[in-house]
Write an enzyme that holds these catalytic residues in place. Structure first.
Site, PDB file in Angstrom:
ATOM      1  N   SER A 168       6.904  78.292  43.382  1.00  0.00           N
ATOM      2  CA  SER A 168       7.734  77.538  44.326  1.00  0.00           C
ATOM      3  C   SER A 168       7.009  77.160  45.615  1.00  0.00           C
ATOM      4  O   SER A 168       7.491  76.322  46.371  1.00  0.00           O
ATOM      5  CB  SER A 168       8.989  78.343  44.670  1.00  0.00           C
ATOM      6  N   LYS A 189       8.925  81.508  51.648  1.00  0.00           N
ATOM      7  CA  LYS A 189       9.228  80.078  51.844  1.00  0.00           C
ATOM      8  C   LYS A 189       8.670  79.641  53.199  1.00  0.00           C
ATOM      9  O   LYS A 189       8.244  80.453  54.018  1.00  0.00           O
ATOM     10  CB  LYS A 189      10.743  79.828  51.820  1.00  0.00           C
TER      11      LYS A 189
END
Length: 286
Positions: free
Chosen positions: A97, A168
């Protein structure tokens, strides 16, 4: 002619005569007794050491080295635990991701002092955080003893982080308005378009879905760099918590990739966020 010979010892010396003469056996045994330390009033010759003392002297250096080694190992272990708990903590990237910034299997180090002493996560930072309560629902059951023990083990780096920990990039901080109009358009933060070409995965859109959010106080809006393969704040907008990550759930800032050695590098802060106004600019305290 007499053939009788006087009594003699084995060395052919004549046997001593007279009451005051010592027997040959006495003369021989006396030094032996002295050297063995036997007999009344006998004292060891210089350099003689008792058997128990010799064993103690022989064993003492070995025991001392063992104690020193155990002490050194204990100090190193305690230092490692303190570093893991309060300074820098290693994590393994579980998915793609964050490609191409981070690859699956990368070993990164989260700087836990980055936001200590009143600091706050900033736009553009790559952060490691516990997604419980934002990306994952809180457990309906209160934590038990073993849950608390595992939590302490994770904080010390003795237990794997598990599937509640995410990595993230921070796009918006408290007070920011983050918008997307969908495919083909850049994200805007406080009305300023972001040039994300420095870290966005090749071929990815900034966002395939449209959204318009205002980041609450004490929260963060985070996205993966590989937007088409990332479940991030966009995917949790309609859930409790709105997909915003509480600042107090941030474990640290991902500053270094340390393994594999071919990817050894520091993670630079992208300059795209320098032009964004508001309290979330790099170096400001929001």
């Amino acid at each position: 002619m007499s053939t009788h010979e006087p009594p003699a010892d084995r060395d052919s010396s004549p046997a001593p005569t007279g009451a005051d003469s010592l027997s040959r056996s006495a003369v021989v045994s006396e030094p032996e007794q002295r050297s063995a330390g036997v007999g009344a009033g006998a004292e060891p010759e210089p350099g003689d050491v008792a058997e128990g003392e010799a064993e103690t002297d022989a064993e003492e250096p070995g025991r001392s080295r063992s104690r020193d080694l155990l002490l050194l190992v204990g100090i190193c272990l305690a230092a490692l635990l303190l570093v893991n708990a309060f300074v820098a903590r290693p994590f393994t990237v579980p998915s793609g991701s964050m490609e191409d910034t981070l690859q699956p299997g990368d070993r990164l180090v989260a700087n836990q002092l980055a936001y200590a002493f009143g600091g706050h996560p900033q736009r553009g930072d790559v952060v490691v955080f516990d997604g419980t309560g934002s990306f994952l629902r809180d457990s309906a059951e209160p934590p038990g003893f073993w849950d608390d023990l595992r939590s302490v083990g994770r904080d010390l780096g003795l237990v794997p982080a598990g599937d509640t920990v995410y990595v993230k990039r921070v796009i918006g901080v408290a007070g920011d308005r983050v918008r997307s109009t969908g495919p083909g358009a850049p994200l805007t933060v406080n009305g300023v378009p972001l040039d994300e070409s420095a870290y966005l995965a090749p071929g990815d859109q900034p966002s395939a879905v449209a959204f318009d959010v205002l980041v609450p106080n004490g929260k963060l809006f985070v996205l993966g760099d590989h937007r088409s393969a990332s479940r991030d704040s966009r995917d949790h907008l309609g859930e409790p918590g709105g997909g915003f990550v509480p600042e107090d759930k941030v474990i640290g800032r991902a500053d270094w990739v340390v393994y594999p050695f071919s990817r050894l590098t520091g993670l630079d802060w992208p300059a795209a966020f320098a032009a964004v106004p508001g309290t979330g600019g790099r170096g400001d305290q929001g």
